[in-house]
Scaffold this active site. Structure first.
Site, short mmCIF file in Angstrom:
data_model
loop_
_atom_site.label_atom_id
_atom_site.label_comp_id
_atom_site.label_asym_id
_atom_site.label_seq_id
_atom_site.Cartn_x
_atom_site.Cartn_y
_atom_site.Cartn_z
N HIS A 122 0.83 -1.13 -0.10
CA HIS A 122 -0.09 0.15 0.15
C HIS A 122 0.88 1.13 0.16
O HIS A 122 2.16 1.35 0.46
CB HIS A 122 -0.97 -0.09 1.26
CG HIS A 122 -1.77 1.08 1.39
ND1 HIS A 122 -1.76 2.32 1.75
CD2 HIS A 122 -3.03 0.96 1.25
CE1 HIS A 122 -2.74 2.99 1.68
NE2 HIS A 122 -3.63 2.14 1.46
N ASP A 199 3.09 -4.56 7.96
CA ASP A 199 1.89 -3.71 7.87
C ASP A 199 0.75 -4.87 8.06
O ASP A 199 0.43 -5.39 7.16
CB ASP A 199 2.10 -3.00 6.37
CG ASP A 199 0.80 -2.53 6.22
OD1 ASP A 199 -0.23 -2.44 7.00
OD2 ASP A 199 0.52 -1.73 5.28
N GLN A 202 -4.73 -5.41 7.08
CA GLN A 202 -5.66 -6.30 6.62
C GLN A 202 -5.52 -7.50 7.56
O GLN A 202 -6.39 -8.33 7.86
CB GLN A 202 -5.40 -6.52 5.29
CG GLN A 202 -5.53 -5.38 4.22
CD GLN A 202 -6.96 -5.04 4.21
OE1 GLN A 202 -7.97 -5.43 4.59
NE2 GLN A 202 -6.92 -3.58 3.78
N LYS A 225 -10.54 -0.62 10.24
CA LYS A 225 -10.60 -1.88 9.58
C LYS A 225 -11.02 -2.90 10.34
O LYS A 225 -11.68 -3.96 9.87
CB LYS A 225 -9.42 -1.88 8.76
CG LYS A 225 -8.98 -1.13 7.61
CD LYS A 225 -7.82 -1.43 6.94
CE LYS A 225 -7.33 -0.13 6.13
NZ LYS A 225 -8.00 0.25 5.02
N CYS A 363 -4.63 2.31 -3.77
CA CYS A 363 -3.44 3.02 -3.08
C CYS A 363 -2.11 2.25 -3.17
O CYS A 363 -1.51 1.76 -2.27
CB CYS A 363 -3.58 3.32 -1.87
SG CYS A 363 -4.86 4.65 -1.46
C1 PLP Z 1 -2.58 -3.10 3.82
C2 PLP Z 1 -2.57 -1.63 4.08
N1 PLP Z 1 -1.70 -0.89 4.75
C3 PLP Z 1 -1.91 0.42 4.95
C4 PLP Z 1 -3.32 0.94 4.77
C5 PLP Z 1 -3.27 2.39 5.55
O1 PLP Z 1 -4.54 2.52 6.39
P1 PLP Z 1 -4.95 3.99 6.97
O2 PLP Z 1 -5.17 4.67 5.78
O3 PLP Z 1 -6.19 3.46 7.94
O4 PLP Z 1 -3.74 4.50 7.58
C6 PLP Z 1 -4.14 0.47 4.36
C7 PLP Z 1 -5.47 0.87 4.17
O5 PLP Z 1 -6.23 0.78 3.28
C8 PLP Z 1 -3.98 -1.06 3.74
O6 PLP Z 1 -4.88 -1.73 3.67
#
Ligand code: PLP
Length: 405
Positions: A122, A199, A202, A225, A363
């Site tokens: 992401h 990270d 998910q 999430k 993203c």
């Molecule tokens: C795998 C992953 N990393 C990072 C993020 C970023 O999360 P946030 O926008 O809540 O900081 C997301 C959000 O879609 C994600 O799915």
């Protein structure tokens, strides 16, 4: 034991609404999940009965709110099996948590140092590292993916060398649904003396995460999430890693003492929580975690897989659909393209049937490029989705496709 989504659906007020005259079928939980009554109530109750700032006051309300806030930290600790609550830092979200590590850990990096990422990240786990590339001359190396969306572990291994200072990789992809072999990744990196950030945005929702079993150095996720509110996330760090990190932001709460000519810093986690934290949001996240703990999470995961499998069965053999991400053991995320149609158009037509899916680059532009697409649509499943909703999605998609046939 099987999980019945009917047992939780009444606890999610939003699920009873209609969209465009049809019952809402919410399949965008990977972007943000809906909230159960337990979370909404905990937040409202705090504001109505015991709200005050935390860690500062000596009066009853301040003490009550501080206690609730710190109880939420314990809920997070328990969820991820951290050794101590001092290893749980509240942030604004996963993005904020990764920026914290990139900023603080990055201070110790110099030109030519390398960070290993992957092609499935992401942007939250790419852009903060690009800052280090731009500002310090740090070199970013991206582990490639196989055609099914799994990480090429051999290539990943080959990227780790004497200049590698950190591996930062997603535990589960928000597009492909791939669940990476996190334990193996950590072991490979540690064998070369390299720390690992996972990270877990998910994976925290769709897997049981045990940071001690993973032996991971840093783990991040967002609250929203995980059925909690926005504006709150978590950075877990090993005690020695956190102790070695300089502060990220400066302000109240993160100091030991402040004088005009000298300053000392608080120990973790407070060192990294400058200013008034997201109090209500942390309490909401704690409530979400406590609520999840009342469920059989293995059964929930099996249910989510069942939803994904149902969609696959219903759309089996159609010649107008391409799924992006088919790695074995993947989680309940279905990213796809329909021949001759833009993903945005598909999402808009599905919305007419009350079906909410995400469409775009998610993203993850490098990932789109890897698979030779500019965007995909994505249906993502949560514990409150039903098999009937999986069917409704497959039917609506089949109808949507006829517009482009
Ligand atoms: C795998 C992953 N990393 C990072 C993020 C970023 O999360 P946030 O926008 O809540 O900081 C997301 C959000 O879609 C994600 O799915």
């Amino acid at each position: 034991m099987s999980f019945d989504p009917g047992s939780v659906r009444p606890q999610f007020p939003i699920l009873s609404r209609e969209v465009n005259g049809k019952p809402l079928v919410y399949l965008d939980s990977a972007a943000s999940a809906q909230k159960p009554r337990a979370v909404i109530d905990a937040m409202v109750r705090t504001m109505e009965t015991s709200y005050a700032n935390v860690h500062r006051g000596l009066h009853t309300l301040a003490n009550e709110t501080t206690e609730a806030f710190e109880k939420a930290r314990e809920s997070v600790r328990s969820l991820i099996n951290a050794e101590s609550v001092d290893q749980v830092i509240f942030t604004k979200g996963a993005t904020d948590a990764i920026n914290l590590v990139a900023s603080s850990f990055g201070l110790g990096l110099t030109a030519g140092d390398e960070i290993v990422l992957s092609e499935m990240e992401h942007h939250s786990n790419i852009v903060p590292w690009h800052f280090l590339r731009e500002r310090k001359g740090v070199v970013l190396r991206f582990a490639p993916l196989r055609d099914d969306g799994s990480l090429d572990m051999e290539a990943f291994r080959a990227l780790i060398g004497p200049k590698t200072k950190l591996v930062a990789i997603s535990h589960m992809s928000n597009v492909l649904g791939t669940i990476n072999p996190a334990r193996e990744i950590v072991a490979e990196a540690h064998a070369a003396g390299v720390p690992v950030l996972l990270d877990g945005c998910q994976a925290i929702v769709h897997a049981i995460v045990d940071v001690q079993a993973l032996d991971v150095d840093f783990y991040v996720f967002s609250g929203h999430k995980l059925y909690g509110p926005t504006g709150i996330g978590v950075l877990y760090g090993k005690a020695d890693r956190l102790a070695a990190l300089p502060p990220y932001q400066g302000g109240g709460e993160m100091i030991g003492t402040v004088a005009l000519d000298v300053i000392t810093y608080a120990e973790p986690p407070h060192r990294f929580e400058a200013g008034t934290p997201p109090i209500i949001e942390a309490i909401g996240l704690g409530a979400a975690i406590d609520w999840l703990a009342t469920l059989d999470r293995q059964a929930v995961m099996a249910h989510e897989h069942g939803l994904y499998n149902r969609v696959k069965e219903r759309l089996d053999g159609v010649n107008w659909l391409t799924e992006v991400g088919t790695a074995p053991g993947k989680g309940a995320i279905f990213a796809f393209n329909v021949a001759g149609a833009h993903a945005h158009d598909i999402a808009q037509i599905l919305d007419r049937y009350g079906v909410a899916v995400r469409a775009g680059t998610h993203c993850a532009e490098p990932l789109m490029k890897r698979f030779g697409v500019t965007s995909t649509a994505r249906a993502s499943f949560a514990l409150y989705n039903t098999l009937e909703e999986a069917d409704a999605f497959a039917e609506a998609l089949t109808r949507a496709q006829t517009f482009f046939a």
